[in-house]
Design a protein around this motif. Sequence first.
Motif, PDB file in Angstrom:
ATOM      1  N   ASP A   1      34.477  44.070  52.719  1.00 37.28           N
ATOM      2  CA  ASP A   1      34.718  45.334  53.413  1.00 37.28           C
ATOM      3  C   ASP A   1      34.078  45.279  54.798  1.00 37.28           C
ATOM      4  N   GLY A   2      34.740  45.885  55.756  1.00 33.45           N
ATOM      5  CA  GLY A   2      34.250  45.886  57.123  1.00 33.45           C
ATOM      6  C   GLY A   2      34.827  44.765  57.962  1.00 33.45           C
TER       7      GLY A   2
ATOM      8  N   THR B   1      27.452  44.288  59.411  1.00 31.74           N
ATOM      9  CA  THR B   1      28.689  44.728  60.057  1.00 31.74           C
ATOM     10  C   THR B   1      28.427  45.900  60.995  1.00 31.74           C
ATOM     11  N   LYS B   2      29.328  46.023  61.982  1.00 34.24           N
ATOM     12  CA  LYS B   2      29.223  47.131  62.933  1.00 34.24           C
ATOM     13  C   LYS B   2      29.710  48.434  62.330  1.00 34.24           C
ATOM     14  N   ALA B   3      30.686  48.350  61.450  1.00 38.46           N
ATOM     15  CA  ALA B   3      31.384  49.540  60.971  1.00 38.46           C
ATOM     16  C   ALA B   3      30.442  50.556  60.348  1.00 38.46           C
ATOM     17  N   ASN B   4      29.625  50.138  59.394  1.00 36.94           N
ATOM     18  CA  ASN B   4      28.746  51.090  58.712  1.00 36.94           C
ATOM     19  C   ASN B   4      27.341  50.544  58.508  1.00 36.94           C
TER      20      ASN B   4
ATOM     21  N   SER C   1      26.476  48.029  56.900  1.00 37.71           N
ATOM     22  CA  SER C   1      26.281  47.373  55.605  1.00 37.71           C
ATOM     23  C   SER C   1      25.939  45.907  55.819  1.00 37.71           C
TER      24      SER C   1
ATOM     25  N   ASN D   1      23.373  47.975  50.658  1.00 39.58           N
ATOM     26  CA  ASN D   1      23.817  49.293  51.143  1.00 39.58           C
ATOM     27  C   ASN D   1      25.227  49.602  50.675  1.00 39.58           C
TER      28      ASN D   1
END
Length: 749
Positions: A539-540, A706-709, A711, A749
């Motif tokens: 994910d991400g 990752t940048k997205a969240n 995580s 996370n």
Amino acid sequence: MTKHIRVLQIFICVLLISFSGHSQDHPSLILTKEGVQKIRAELGNVPLFDATLEKVKAEVDAEIALGIETPIPKDFSGGYTHSRHKLNFQTLQKAGVLYQILDDEKYAIYIKDMLFQYESMYKDLPVHPQTRSYARGKLFWQCLNDSNWLVYVSQAYDCVYDYLSKKERKQLEKNLFRPFADFISIENPQFYNRVHNHSTWGNAAVGMIGLVMNDDELIQRALYGIEDDGLPVGAKDNDGGFIKIEGQEVGFLANVDEPFSPDGYYTEGPYYQRYAMYPFLIFAEALHNVKPEQKIFEHKDSVLLKSVNILVNLSDADGDFFPLNDAQKGMSYKSPDVVTALDIAYHYGGHNPQLLSIAEEQGKVLLDDSGLAVAIGIRDGKAEPFQKKSINLTDGTKGDEGGVGILRYGNEDMTLVFKYAAQGLSHGHYDKLSFSLYEKGTEILQDYGLARFVNIEQKGGGNYLKENKTWAKQTIAHNTLVQNETSHFGGKYEVGSKFHSELYFFDTSNPEVQVVSAKEKNAYPGTEMQRTMALIKADGFEKPFLLDILKVVSTTKNKYDLPFYFKGQVMKTNFDFSTPKSLETLGSEHGYQHLWAEGTGQPKEDNSKLSWLENGHFYTLTTASLKDDQLQFVRIGANDPEFNLRRDAGLVIRRKNTQNTTFVSVVESHGQYSPVSEFSVNSNSAISKIELMEDNKEYTAVVVETKANGSQLMLLLANEDKQKNKEHTLTIKNKEYSWTGPYEFVKIN
């Protein structure tokens, strides 16, 4: 008493007749009498076979209309005389097939006339005037191509054997075929009596003409080599490869036994496996038809048939073979050599329906029993898609000399090729723990391949260029670690041939996290390398990414260079770099003399990033940096006055005066750009940082954030114990992580 003698005389005569060559049916090598009848009965009902037949007929008819020409040899590869004789032997083989299938005498006449033209020439023909080869031929500059000629022409002779009179056959065999077979074998043992793709062609040539002539001496020579060849142990060819190794078996069977691993991987790499598959499979089919007691397709657990599937697996999404060792890029399984191998493997290997889908892509078949079987299978709708999956291929005769690990995600959405193999004979490169990366058929990070323009006369007579040794084989030409600007094993073949890397573990049980790890302890004295590569979909991230961990442990301080050869246009970096007003080379030898130093930078952050655009996709390399690292942009092409090398780009991470260290990098594919709409989508990396959290003798842990969240994804490695049931515990930032086996992938996370 007299009666008994008479009976004995009759018995001896019967034996002599049975071994005289006159009792053998023809054709019998590739086509058979029974097979010809079946082919004739199916004509007009098998579309792919019929289309191939029409194309071949048009080609041969055009050659017949032009007339026969057998010029005095004088050229290297790609030159007129070379190309003419090559076209002649290919046309002769096709004409023989047409004569049998169509029963048209004009093809037999054409073959007869050309064979006698060669017979007249060959009796007084000296060795080829070009002196570059370690084994000069007569029709061609090297015995290899002479062997090509005899492999093909023996098939033509088999097809017209009964058309020719006994006197004509005797003349051809006495003045052409037997002297030809003796020349490439007894008179050139340095070519014939070794384990190499060259010798495979030579063995097949002698064996196939021996089968047509029913000459048991030639057949035995083909299978087992020359018993007393007079060659000194340790002799080498022009490429530096050993011609004779003490105690090594020779002959066709040895060439099946030794270069192939039990998995079917050929130690010289897929490019030369493709080339050798024609003599391997065509001679095997001839042996199967004429000498079924040999059980050649069962030899070494049916490795010849097995190897065809492996060869297809060693290709990208477009069917191009991965350029391991000496290899010309763009060579694919659409090659005529692979058409031959695939058809025979299908016919004699259990009718694997997945091979039929590759045959459909090839668009042609052999005009023989096996080709008919393939064409009928396709006609009857039996083809299934070929499933290329992640696979670990062992190298070496017993499968204990390293190997090649291939990680694939999805339908070849991302493919990693990781090489930890043996030297690969004289065509091997000094590139332990190297890799290349693909998205579908696009090279993201490339292996250079070979420095040669095959059969292009303007470039060194179509032969290997000197830059193949000075650049393409050298370690710096590959995506792997170089120590002190010196190639692995000092670039010495006799040293590299003694060693291979070792697989640590290979795990593809989870398609979302596939990992391969291998160790190299001999490339540099006192230095051990372990490289772990993971193909991860998480994910991400829009697409799978590659996590690369290269751990180096040494007894001394060294300068380490880790290159990444990217294809495409640089988009941006997160570090500053300077470009010189005049170019200098990165070094003076071991391939460094061919690299221009185009720009030099220093890390500004703990992570350094390079992004580029290729084939409508964006790619980013993120690497964990040390403050004293040097980031060097390089361009291939220095000290190359004849422009023999491609002007490809790379980024070299240089770490000086360092003893033990670990390089950690991630390669992403993301977004796209359309020059038509002029829109760019998702052009930036998804990674905020990568961090080496723990690194000691026993354990290594890497986090990708990752940048997205925000995580985090963590890969935990056990460096010393790879047992699947071994329990491990590691504390990182006051948190304890426990797992079983050589690695663990954790989502935080």
